[in-house]
Design a protein around this motif. Structure first.
Motif, PDB file in Angstrom:
ATOM      1  N   TYR A  57       0.832  -1.204   0.000  1.00 14.06           N
ATOM      2  CA  TYR A  57       0.000   0.000   0.000  1.00 14.06           C
ATOM      3  C   TYR A  57       0.865   1.252   0.000  1.00 14.06           C
ATOM      4  N   TYR A  58       1.963   1.220   0.753  1.00 18.13           N
ATOM      5  CA  TYR A  58       2.880   2.368   0.791  1.00 18.13           C
ATOM      6  C   TYR A  58       3.590   2.531  -0.553  1.00 18.13           C
ATOM      7  N   ILE A  59       3.932   1.415  -1.185  1.00 13.83           N
ATOM      8  CA  ILE A  59       4.584   1.472  -2.493  1.00 13.83           C
ATOM      9  C   ILE A  59       3.618   2.043  -3.534  1.00 13.83           C
ATOM     10  N   ARG A  60       2.366   1.624  -3.502  1.00 14.45           N
ATOM     11  CA  ARG A  60       1.373   2.160  -4.430  1.00 14.45           C
ATOM     12  C   ARG A  60       1.143   3.646  -4.166  1.00 14.45           C
ATOM     13  N   ALA A  61       1.115   4.049  -2.901  1.00 15.43           N
ATOM     14  CA  ALA A  61       0.933   5.466  -2.568  1.00 15.43           C
ATOM     15  C   ALA A  61       2.104   6.304  -3.065  1.00 15.43           C
ATOM     16  N   ALA A  62       3.316   5.789  -2.920  1.00 15.80           N
ATOM     17  CA  ALA A  62       4.493   6.517  -3.408  1.00 15.80           C
ATOM     18  C   ALA A  62       4.458   6.622  -4.928  1.00 15.80           C
ATOM     19  N   SER A  63       4.014   5.566  -5.585  1.00 13.89           N
ATOM     20  CA  SER A  63       3.916   5.578  -7.035  1.00 13.89           C
ATOM     21  C   SER A  63       2.856   6.567  -7.505  1.00 13.89           C
ATOM     22  N   ILE A  64       1.741   6.624  -6.815  1.00 11.51           N
ATOM     23  CA  ILE A  64       0.684   7.571  -7.162  1.00 11.51           C
ATOM     24  C   ILE A  64       1.161   9.002  -6.937  1.00 11.51           C
ATOM     25  N   ALA A  65       1.864   9.249  -5.839  1.00 10.02           N
ATOM     26  CA  ALA A  65       2.394  10.590  -5.578  1.00 10.02           C
ATOM     27  C   ALA A  65       3.370  11.014  -6.672  1.00 10.02           C
ATOM     28  N   ARG A  66       4.198  10.080  -7.134  1.00 13.37           N
ATOM     29  CA  ARG A  66       5.130  10.382  -8.220  1.00 13.37           C
ATOM     30  C   ARG A  66       4.382  10.695  -9.506  1.00 13.37           C
ATOM     31  N   LYS A  67       3.324   9.936  -9.805  1.00 10.61           N
ATOM     32  CA  LYS A  67       2.529  10.184 -11.005  1.00 10.61           C
ATOM     33  C   LYS A  67       1.865  11.560 -10.963  1.00 10.61           C
ATOM     34  N   VAL A  68       1.338  11.934  -9.804  1.00  9.82           N
ATOM     35  CA  VAL A  68       0.696  13.244  -9.671  1.00  9.82           C
ATOM     36  C   VAL A  68       1.737  14.351  -9.828  1.00  9.82           C
ATOM     37  N   TYR A  69       2.948  14.122  -9.323  1.00  8.69           N
ATOM     38  CA  TYR A  69       4.028  15.090  -9.463  1.00  8.69           C
ATOM     39  C   TYR A  69       4.389  15.290 -10.933  1.00  8.69           C
ATOM     40  N   LEU A  70       4.514  14.195 -11.666  1.00  9.43           N
ATOM     41  CA  LEU A  70       4.954  14.269 -13.054  1.00  9.43           C
ATOM     42  C   LEU A  70       3.855  14.748 -13.993  1.00  9.43           C
ATOM     43  N   ARG A  71       2.606  14.444 -13.669  1.00  8.43           N
ATOM     44  CA  ARG A  71       1.493  14.840 -14.523  1.00  8.43           C
ATOM     45  C   ARG A  71       0.430  15.559 -13.710  1.00  8.43           C
ATOM     46  N   PRO A  72       0.571  16.863 -13.500  1.00  4.88           N
ATOM     47  CA  PRO A  72      -0.444  17.609 -12.732  1.00  4.88           C
ATOM     48  C   PRO A  72      -1.792  17.551 -13.440  1.00  4.88           C
ATOM     49  N   GLY A  73      -2.849  17.435 -12.669  1.00  2.02           N
ATOM     50  CA  GLY A  73      -4.188  17.367 -13.235  1.00  2.02           C
ATOM     51  C   GLY A  73      -4.682  15.957 -13.462  1.00  2.02           C
ATOM     52  N   VAL A  74      -3.881  14.951 -13.105  1.00  2.00           N
ATOM     53  CA  VAL A  74      -4.293  13.568 -13.298  1.00  2.00           C
ATOM     54  C   VAL A  74      -5.365  13.224 -12.252  1.00  2.00           C
ATOM     55  N   GLY A  75      -6.344  12.437 -12.661  1.00  2.00           N
ATOM     56  CA  GLY A  75      -7.433  12.078 -11.770  1.00  2.00           C
ATOM     57  C   GLY A  75      -7.481  10.583 -11.500  1.00  2.00           C
ATOM     58  N   VAL A  76      -8.517  10.174 -10.818  1.00  2.00           N
ATOM     59  CA  VAL A  76      -8.672   8.768 -10.451  1.00  2.00           C
ATOM     60  C   VAL A  76      -8.834   7.901 -11.699  1.00  2.00           C
ATOM     61  N   GLY A  77      -9.583   8.373 -12.692  1.00  2.00           N
ATOM     62  CA  GLY A  77      -9.813   7.594 -13.904  1.00  2.00           C
ATOM     63  C   GLY A  77      -8.537   7.322 -14.682  1.00  2.00           C
ATOM     64  N   ALA A  78      -7.695   8.329 -14.812  1.00  2.00           N
ATOM     65  CA  ALA A  78      -6.429   8.144 -15.527  1.00  2.00           C
ATOM     66  C   ALA A  78      -5.503   7.213 -14.760  1.00  2.00           C
ATOM     67  N   LEU A  79      -5.507   7.314 -13.442  1.00  2.00           N
ATOM     68  CA  LEU A  79      -4.673   6.425 -12.628  1.00  2.00           C
ATOM     69  C   LEU A  79      -5.198   4.987 -12.687  1.00  2.00           C
ATOM     70  N   ARG A  80      -6.517   4.823 -12.761  1.00  2.00           N
ATOM     71  CA  ARG A  80      -7.085   3.477 -12.922  1.00  2.00           C
ATOM     72  C   ARG A  80      -6.595   2.849 -14.205  1.00  2.00           C
ATOM     73  N   LYS A  81      -6.545   3.653 -15.269  1.00  2.00           N
ATOM     74  CA  LYS A  81      -6.072   3.156 -16.551  1.00  2.00           C
ATOM     75  C   LYS A  81      -4.588   2.805 -16.469  1.00  2.00           C
ATOM     76  N   TRP A  82      -3.804   3.624 -15.772  1.00  2.00           N
ATOM     77  CA  TRP A  82      -2.367   3.406 -15.680  1.00  2.00           C
ATOM     78  C   TRP A  82      -2.045   2.116 -14.918  1.00  2.00           C
ATOM     79  N   TYR A  83      -2.748   1.855 -13.821  1.00  2.00           N
ATOM     80  CA  TYR A  83      -2.463   0.689 -12.986  1.00  2.00           C
ATOM     81  C   TYR A  83      -3.241  -0.547 -13.403  1.00  2.00           C
ATOM     82  N   GLY A  84      -4.060  -0.457 -14.443  1.00  2.00           N
ATOM     83  CA  GLY A  84      -4.817  -1.602 -14.923  1.00  2.00           C
ATOM     84  C   GLY A  84      -3.931  -2.585 -15.671  1.00  2.00           C
ATOM     85  N   GLY A  85      -4.540  -3.683 -16.096  1.00  2.00           N
ATOM     86  CA  GLY A  85      -3.788  -4.700 -16.822  1.00  2.00           C
ATOM     87  C   GLY A  85      -4.721  -5.631 -17.564  1.00  2.00           C
ATOM     88  N   ASN A  86      -4.143  -6.608 -18.230  1.00  2.00           N
ATOM     89  CA  ASN A  86      -4.932  -7.558 -19.006  1.00  2.00           C
ATOM     90  C   ASN A  86      -5.589  -8.592 -18.105  1.00  2.00           C
TER      91      ASN A  86
END
Length: 149
Positions: A57-86
């Motif tokens: 959970y901490y690793i996922r939180a750190a990854s999400i914080a990094r994503k928000v840092y790199l791409r301002p304006g990202v929302g829950v839907g875009a993050l769902r797409k990023w962490y999704g898979g087949n």
């Protein structure tokens, strides 16, 4: 001339090293808490089992914080797409499935309570001033630790 010293930001360090360091920071922080359901939940519909690691959970939180840092304006839907898979269906064809939004939303809420992120006026999340300084400080420590080795 003397070599110029510049600030180190999150873009200057490898993602794996930064995420590990920031996850450790969140784990040691008393403001960021592990939810009671963290050991029971799957991260996506496509996964069969919950994550094995204790601090996933901490690793996922750190990854999400990094994503928000790199791409301002990202929302829950875009993050769902990023962490999704087949989603593998045995002999049938596999299809893409989005990740669990509850985990992402709870992480973003906790980061917002810590004043690391804030909501954008047009939707999504962005880094707050305090959050950007915090992440840059940790990125600097990761950069200089790797430089010493």
């Amino acid at each position: 001339m003397a070599e110029e010293t510049r600030g180190i930001c999150v873009r200057d360090v490898p993602a794996k090293a930064f995420i590990a360091a920031y996850a450790e920071h969140l784990k040691n922080s008393d403001k960021f808490e592990l939810p009671v359901w963290a050991d029971l939940v799957k991260t996506s519909v496509a996964n069969e089992l919950a994550p094995y690691g204790d601090d996933w959970y901490y690793i996922r939180a750190a990854s999400i914080a990094r994503k928000v840092y790199l791409r301002p304006g990202v929302g829950v839907g875009a993050l769902r797409k990023w962490y999704g898979g087949n989603n593998r269906n045995g002999t049938k064809t596999e299809h893409f499935r989005k990740a669990n939004s509850g985990i992402i939303r709870s992480v973003l809420i906790q980061l917002e309570e810590m004043k690391v992120t804030e909501k954008c006026e047009n939707g999504g999340r962005k880094m707050s001033r305090v959050g950007q300084q915090d992440l840059d400080r940790i990125a600097g420590s990761v950069f200089y630790d790797a430089e010493e080795d």
